[in-house]
Every structure is written in C-alpha cells, then in structure tokens.
Design an enzyme around this catalytic site. Structure first.
Site, PDB file in Angstrom:
ATOM      1  N   GLU A 151      50.473  38.165  41.045  1.00 31.80           N
ATOM      2  CA  GLU A 151      49.762  39.233  40.366  1.00 31.80           C
ATOM      3  C   GLU A 151      48.656  39.842  41.211  1.00 31.80           C
ATOM      4  O   GLU A 151      48.064  38.870  41.834  1.00 31.80           O
ATOM      5  CB  GLU A 151      49.473  38.886  39.139  1.00 31.80           C
ATOM      6  CG  GLU A 151      48.624  39.998  38.197  1.00 31.80           C
ATOM      7  CD  GLU A 151      49.311  41.159  38.072  1.00 31.80           C
ATOM      8  OE1 GLU A 151      50.387  41.268  37.522  1.00 31.80           O
ATOM      9  OE2 GLU A 151      48.860  42.201  38.799  1.00 31.80           O
ATOM     10  N   PHE A 152      48.681  40.961  41.200  1.00 32.01           N
ATOM     11  CA  PHE A 152      47.345  41.390  42.198  1.00 32.01           C
ATOM     12  C   PHE A 152      46.224  42.300  41.698  1.00 32.01           C
ATOM     13  O   PHE A 152      45.621  42.927  42.129  1.00 32.01           O
ATOM     14  CB  PHE A 152      48.013  42.481  43.247  1.00 32.01           C
ATOM     15  CG  PHE A 152      49.127  41.856  44.154  1.00 32.01           C
ATOM     16  CD1 PHE A 152      48.759  41.087  45.241  1.00 32.01           C
ATOM     17  CD2 PHE A 152      50.499  41.810  43.771  1.00 32.01           C
ATOM     18  CE1 PHE A 152      49.775  40.620  45.839  1.00 32.01           C
ATOM     19  CE2 PHE A 152      51.468  41.422  44.721  1.00 32.01           C
ATOM     20  CZ  PHE A 152      51.167  40.493  45.600  1.00 32.01           C
ATOM     21  N   LEU A 153      46.186  42.075  40.124  1.00 33.06           N
ATOM     22  CA  LEU A 153      45.115  42.624  39.565  1.00 33.06           C
ATOM     23  C   LEU A 153      43.788  42.168  39.725  1.00 33.06           C
ATOM     24  O   LEU A 153      43.327  40.986  40.221  1.00 33.06           O
ATOM     25  CB  LEU A 153      45.152  42.590  37.994  1.00 33.06           C
ATOM     26  CG  LEU A 153      45.131  41.258  37.414  1.00 33.06           C
ATOM     27  CD1 LEU A 153      43.930  40.718  37.176  1.00 33.06           C
ATOM     28  CD2 LEU A 153      46.080  41.273  36.055  1.00 33.06           C
ATOM     29  N   ARG A 154      42.694  43.120  39.906  1.00 35.42           N
ATOM     30  CA  ARG A 154      41.437  42.801  40.249  1.00 35.42           C
ATOM     31  C   ARG A 154      40.746  43.065  38.692  1.00 35.42           C
ATOM     32  O   ARG A 154      40.716  43.759  37.866  1.00 35.42           O
ATOM     33  CB  ARG A 154      40.806  43.998  40.871  1.00 35.42           C
ATOM     34  CG  ARG A 154      41.039  44.269  42.332  1.00 35.42           C
ATOM     35  CD  ARG A 154      40.691  45.480  42.624  1.00 35.42           C
ATOM     36  NE  ARG A 154      41.401  46.551  41.964  1.00 35.42           N
ATOM     37  CZ  ARG A 154      40.769  47.826  42.088  1.00 35.42           C
ATOM     38  NH1 ARG A 154      39.722  48.074  42.635  1.00 35.42           N
ATOM     39  NH2 ARG A 154      41.269  48.612  41.331  1.00 35.42           N
ATOM     40  N   PHE A 249      37.645  48.135  50.335  1.00 37.86           N
ATOM     41  CA  PHE A 249      37.233  46.617  50.675  1.00 37.86           C
ATOM     42  C   PHE A 249      36.434  46.536  52.082  1.00 37.86           C
ATOM     43  O   PHE A 249      36.412  45.567  52.745  1.00 37.86           O
ATOM     44  CB  PHE A 249      38.176  45.680  50.680  1.00 37.86           C
ATOM     45  CG  PHE A 249      38.792  45.135  49.387  1.00 37.86           C
ATOM     46  CD1 PHE A 249      39.266  46.250  48.479  1.00 37.86           C
ATOM     47  CD2 PHE A 249      38.403  43.936  48.870  1.00 37.86           C
ATOM     48  CE1 PHE A 249      39.262  45.769  47.065  1.00 37.86           C
ATOM     49  CE2 PHE A 249      38.784  43.567  47.473  1.00 37.86           C
ATOM     50  CZ  PHE A 249      39.089  44.482  46.486  1.00 37.86           C
ATOM     51  N   ALA A 252      29.911  46.695  52.476  1.00 39.56           N
ATOM     52  CA  ALA A 252      29.102  45.408  52.903  1.00 39.56           C
ATOM     53  C   ALA A 252      28.318  44.877  51.660  1.00 39.56           C
ATOM     54  O   ALA A 252      28.070  45.766  50.696  1.00 39.56           O
ATOM     55  CB  ALA A 252      28.060  45.702  53.723  1.00 39.56           C
ATOM     56  N   GLY A 257      32.624  36.797  45.889  1.00 42.84           N
ATOM     57  CA  GLY A 257      32.713  35.673  44.953  1.00 42.84           C
ATOM     58  C   GLY A 257      33.755  35.769  44.013  1.00 42.84           C
ATOM     59  O   GLY A 257      34.757  36.606  44.190  1.00 42.84           O
ATOM     60  N   CYS A 260      38.907  34.035  42.531  1.00 41.89           N
ATOM     61  CA  CYS A 260      39.973  34.157  43.468  1.00 41.89           C
ATOM     62  C   CYS A 260      39.672  34.102  44.906  1.00 41.89           C
ATOM     63  O   CYS A 260      40.174  32.995  45.798  1.00 41.89           O
ATOM     64  CB  CYS A 260      40.783  35.645  43.173  1.00 41.89           C
ATOM     65  SG  CYS A 260      41.233  35.678  41.506  1.00 41.89           S
TER      66      CYS A 260
HETATM   67  C1  UGA Z   1      40.920  39.883  43.838  1.00 45.43           C
HETATM   68  C2  UGA Z   1      42.165  40.718  44.252  1.00 45.43           C
HETATM   69  O1  UGA Z   1      41.403  42.091  44.904  1.00 45.43           O
HETATM   70  C3  UGA Z   1      43.168  41.101  43.651  1.00 45.43           C
HETATM   71  O2  UGA Z   1      44.311  41.754  44.238  1.00 45.43           O
HETATM   72  C4  UGA Z   1      43.733  39.899  43.231  1.00 45.43           C
HETATM   73  O3  UGA Z   1      45.048  39.895  42.193  1.00 45.43           O
HETATM   74  C5  UGA Z   1      42.881  38.779  42.563  1.00 45.43           C
HETATM   75  O4  UGA Z   1      41.541  38.586  43.378  1.00 45.43           O
HETATM   76  C6  UGA Z   1      43.360  37.625  42.001  1.00 45.43           C
HETATM   77  O5  UGA Z   1      43.730  36.708  43.037  1.00 45.43           O
HETATM   78  O6  UGA Z   1      43.477  37.169  40.975  1.00 45.43           O
HETATM   79  P1  UGA Z   1      38.974  40.041  42.023  1.00 45.43           P
HETATM   80  O7  UGA Z   1      38.571  38.729  42.441  1.00 45.43           O
HETATM   81  O8  UGA Z   1      39.265  40.278  40.527  1.00 45.43           O
HETATM   82  O9  UGA Z   1      40.406  40.294  42.700  1.00 45.43           O
HETATM   83  O10 UGA Z   1      37.899  41.099  42.370  1.00 45.43           O
HETATM   84  P2  UGA Z   1      37.747  42.170  43.786  1.00 45.43           P
HETATM   85  O11 UGA Z   1      37.534  43.343  43.227  1.00 45.43           O
HETATM   86  O12 UGA Z   1      38.727  41.779  44.790  1.00 45.43           O
HETATM   87  O13 UGA Z   1      36.339  41.527  44.499  1.00 45.43           O
HETATM   88  C7  UGA Z   1      36.136  40.279  44.685  1.00 45.43           C
HETATM   89  C8  UGA Z   1      34.872  40.139  45.295  1.00 45.43           C
HETATM   90  O14 UGA Z   1      34.784  40.928  46.528  1.00 45.43           O
HETATM   91  C9  UGA Z   1      33.583  40.693  44.437  1.00 45.43           C
HETATM   92  O15 UGA Z   1      32.390  39.678  44.600  1.00 45.43           O
HETATM   93  C10 UGA Z   1      33.393  41.729  44.932  1.00 45.43           C
HETATM   94  O16 UGA Z   1      31.762  42.224  44.675  1.00 45.43           O
HETATM   95  C11 UGA Z   1      33.798  41.578  46.525  1.00 45.43           C
HETATM   96  N1  UGA Z   1      33.794  42.997  47.346  1.00 45.43           N
HETATM   97  C12 UGA Z   1      34.905  43.735  47.057  1.00 45.43           C
HETATM   98  C13 UGA Z   1      32.830  43.077  48.632  1.00 45.43           C
HETATM   99  O17 UGA Z   1      31.807  42.502  48.502  1.00 45.43           O
HETATM  100  N2  UGA Z   1      32.949  44.180  48.930  1.00 45.43           N
HETATM  101  C14 UGA Z   1      34.106  44.902  49.003  1.00 45.43           C
HETATM  102  O18 UGA Z   1      34.225  46.019  49.569  1.00 45.43           O
HETATM  103  C15 UGA Z   1      34.918  44.714  47.888  1.00 45.43           C
END
Ligand code: UGA
Length: 429
Positions: A151-154, A249, A252, A257, A260
């Site tokens: 699954e790839f959901l955020r 993504f 900065a 965190g 995942c």
């Molecule tokens: C991540 C992946 O994006 C999903 O595709 C995956 O399904 C999921 O893990 C999982 O394995 O279940 P998630 O952890 O829910 O999703 O959230 P993200 O939107 O990926 O953000 C992760 C972290 O990276 C957050 O702390 C966010 O603030 C940070 N982030 C994200 C940044 O610091 N900069 C960015 O440009 C994007």
C-alpha cells in the site's frame, strides 16, 4: 468481491472503507474488541480526512462491517488482506510476529480456496514465509495463493491516495489470483503492475527509502543554501521542473518522521546487511535527517542563548499535516529537546492534542492557535498545517515578549516577516 481485511489501523481501515466504497463487500477484523466496538458504533479511532463519512455511508449501505472474529472474516470472504502492524525491533529489523500469528489464524479458519494478500510493509521474502506457515497450519489442506499488494497511501491524504493510486502492485507466484486481484482494483482505474512476490515486496521498501532520500537530499541542500544565501524553495522549484526529478517530496523541513520512513529505512538497511550489502547511501539519509533536527535546535538555542525558563510556543505536534498521528513526530522530538534545555512550552495542534498528551508532560496545551504566542519569547512552526498560514501575525507580534519565529516548515515569507518586525529563521533560506 467478498473481502476480509485483518487489522483496522491506517492501512486496513482506509482500504476497507475504499474497497466498500467501490462496491465490494468488506469485513474488517481486529482483535481489539474496544476498537471494534467504537467502529461498530460509528466512531473512528483515527483522524483522516473523508474517512468517517465514507465508513458511515458504507456501513449504512451494508457493504462494510466489523468483527473480532478472524474465522468469520475468512469464511465469509474470497480474498483476505493482511494489514497488521510490522513494528521495528530494537536492532532496526522488523517484528513479523503479528503477520505470523494472523497467517496461522487464517490457515486454521480456511475451509475452501482463498487468496491471502499481504498489504502490510514487510521485508522481501516474507510472502514465502506466510505461504509456508499457512500450509503448515491449514487443517483442511485446501488450496490457497499468497499475493503481495503493498500500500502506498500517505496519512492525511489516505482516502484520496487509495481512491486514485498512481499504480497498484500485485506480486504473485501463480497466475490463478491475478484475475480476482484485477477485479478488486478495476474500479480504481489505475495501472496494475504484476510481478513476482519478492519484487512487489521490494517495490515498497525501495519506494519509501527513495522518498526519504529525496527529503534528505533537499535538507542537505538547505544547509548549503543557508551558508551561501541561496533559497532552498527556489532551488527545489527549479530542480522539480525537470520531469526526471519532480517537485514533490523536495520540501526542506526539520526532517521526516512518522511510522513509515524512519522504520522502513532501518528495515531496508538491515535487509541489505542480511544479504551482504552495506547500503551506506541509506545510512547517510538517516544521518542527514538527524542532523537537520540538530541544526534546527541549535538555531533556536543560538538565537535565544539560554533556553532555561524561556517560554516557547510550538505550532504543530503531528508528524505532518492533516493527521492526529504523533508517532515518531519531529515536532514531538523538538518539544522534548527544548524541554530538556529547560524551556517552558505552550503547544497547539489542530488534531493531535489528545494523542500528544500521551507523550508530552508538563507543557501547556493551548486550545486555539491564536492564543499560543501570548507571553512567548519565541514561536516555532513544527508541522505544516495549512491553517497556520492564517495566523494573525500582527496580533502574534504584539502578544509575544519578543517577536522571534523559527519556521521548521518554511510556511511564511521571510521578507514579509521581517517587514512585520519579526526575527524570522526558517530552513535553507
Ligand atoms: C509514507 C509514503 O509517502 C507513503 O507512500 C507510504 O504508503 C507510507 O509512508 C507507508 O509506508 O505506509 P506517510 O509516512 O504517511 O507516507 O507520510 P509522508 O507524506 O510520506 O510524510 C513522511 C514525512 O516526511 C513527514 O514527516 C513529512 O512532513 C516529511 N516530508 C514529506 C518532508 O519533510 N518533506 C517533504 O517534501 C515531504
């Protein structure tokens, strides 16, 4: 199709709701009776935009129900999805005991052919183990297929991600389950990638590690920007316009965190080690992530000099916007570090206050965003909630003892902030 989903965490619950939404009949199974009761009574244990309405509508339509009985789920379905947690162990590897237990439970409940689909994030080759386990514990000795369907959901965008996936990955050894899997996903109108099981499992770890790498890359660039007077957002915009790179993504931040990326990176490093490869690149991704938080804390303490007895307002506690999840949240980590230096904290989050109360002690939880700055020596933005952009900055400046803002998410314009009389420090600008 008749589907069972074992585990009603983020992945299980959102998948169950979305599968029901497109017309499948779904039984969600969870071994926690309290959680099942909440769900049956129409409550939702997590905050996820759009989920509550979707669950309610599909329960009312008779397409979605909840139970604590794996047997009921398995016997009433053709396809059983495993969506249980795969938490990290102290050495960075993955605890697969929940997966193993569910595989045994499914095996003993099976009385006819079933497709058992793993949706949880697991190390490569877990599908083989699930297969062996089901074979061993299936008393009825019926046929089955194991499929990997990562699954790839955020979080925060889970419903939208699930309803409009970029791709659906189906890993399988035999062709037999392919049609049923395609039928399940047909209504989602997404490209379907059919691979072997090991590749499907690797796609998930490789994708999450790559996304984490992208964030660490831009965070490393932010260091160079700060040292040279460049602007990391402009660099990211310019880079992102190259379709080979892409803008997403590349924001900065004070580091990634959540439940995942940190976990999956450690797991992937461990898996690589087990097959004899030192994945140094990913170790560096982790190092940059830690360094980014260190730099931010240093920025605060260098500006305020002594943090002891300084009052600091913190906007945002969730690990990212649109969620109440505080697991491995950089915002919580930051709060704990500021507290350790003796700072007095006034904190606020639109949705994560209740969950934060479990991990943050001796802080003032402020009920509305605009009251946070009152009496503060500095204000910190730690999560990129859209509503923080609506902060009344004039009022905020007036309410603070000193108008100093540390923006860990680059939400405000540096020139405007300066014009408003703030000492404003952000990331890579
Ligand atoms: C991540 C992946 O994006 C999903 O595709 C995956 O399904 C999921 O893990 C999982 O394995 O279940 P998630 O952890 O829910 O999703 O959230 P993200 O939107 O990926 O953000 C992760 C972290 O990276 C957050 O702390 C966010 O603030 C940070 N982030 C994200 C940044 O610091 N900069 C960015 O440009 C994007």
């Amino acid at each position: 199709m008749k589907l069972a989903i074992i585990g009603t965490g983020y992945v299980g619950l959102v998948s169950g709701a979305c599968f029901a939404e497109v017309g499948h009949t779904v039984i969600c199974v969870d071994n926690d009776p309290a959680k099942v009761k909440v769900l049956t009574d129409g409550g939702i244990p997590i905050y996820e935009p759009g989920l509550e309405e979707m669950v309610k509508a599909n329960v009312a339509a008779g397409r979605l129900r909840f139970t604590t009985s794996t047997e009921e789920g398995v016997q009433g379905s053709d396809v059983i999805f495993i969506a249980v947690p795969t938490p990290p162990l102290p050495d960075g590897s993955v605890d697969l005991s929940y997966i193993e237990k569910v595989a045994r439970e499914i095996a003993s409940a099976m009385t006819s052919y079933k497709i058992v689909v793993d949706k949880s994030t697991v190390p490569v080759k877990t599908g083989d183990k699930v297969s062996e386990t089901i074979k061993r514990y299936c008393k009825a000795k019926v046929e089955f297929d194991v499929v990997s369907n990562p699954e790839f959901l955020r979080e925060g965008f889970a419903v939208d991600d699930l309803m409009h996936p970029d791709r659906v990955v189906i890993g399988t050894k035999s062709l037999r389950p392919v049609n049923a899997m395609k039928q399940i996903y047909l209504p989602f109108n997404a490209p379907i990638v059919v691979t072997d099981i090991n590749s499907a499992e690797l796609i998930k770890h490789a994708s999450n590690s790559f996304l984490a790498l992208k964030i660490s890359y831009i965070n490393a660039i932010s260091v160079i920007c700060e040292a040279t007077g460049a602007n990391v957002q402009e660099v990211a915009n310019g880079m992102g316009m190259d379709e080979r790179i892409g803008r997403r993504f590349l924001d900065a931040s004070l580091g990634f965190g959540g439940s995942c990326f940190p976990k999956d990176l450690s797991a992937f490093i461990k898996i690589s080690e087990q097959v004899g490869y030192d994945f140094g690149l990913l170790k560096e991704v982790q190092k940059i992530n830690t360094f980014q938080m260190d730099r931010f804390v240093k920025k605060i303490s260098e500006t305020l000099w002594v943090l002891k007895d300084k009052t600091i307002g913190v906007l945002g506690l969730a690990f990212k916007q649109n969620t109440d999840d505080v697991r491995m949240s950089p915002a919580i980590d930051l709060c704990l570090r500021l507290q350790k230096e003796g700072a007095i904290l006034r904190v606020y989050d639109p949705k994560a206050m209740d969950k934060a109360k479990g991990v943050l002690k001796d802080v003032t939880f402020v009920e509305d965003m605009d009251s946070v700055p009152e009496g503060c020596d500095a204000l910190v933005v730690a999560t990129e909630w859209e509503q923080f952009k609506k902060l009344d900055l004039e009022r905020c400046r007036g309410a603070m003892t000193h108008p100093i803002m540390f923006d860990g998410r680059n939400m405000f314009d540096p020139a405007e902030m300066e014009q408003l009389g703030f000492i404003y420090k952000s990331i890579g600008r």
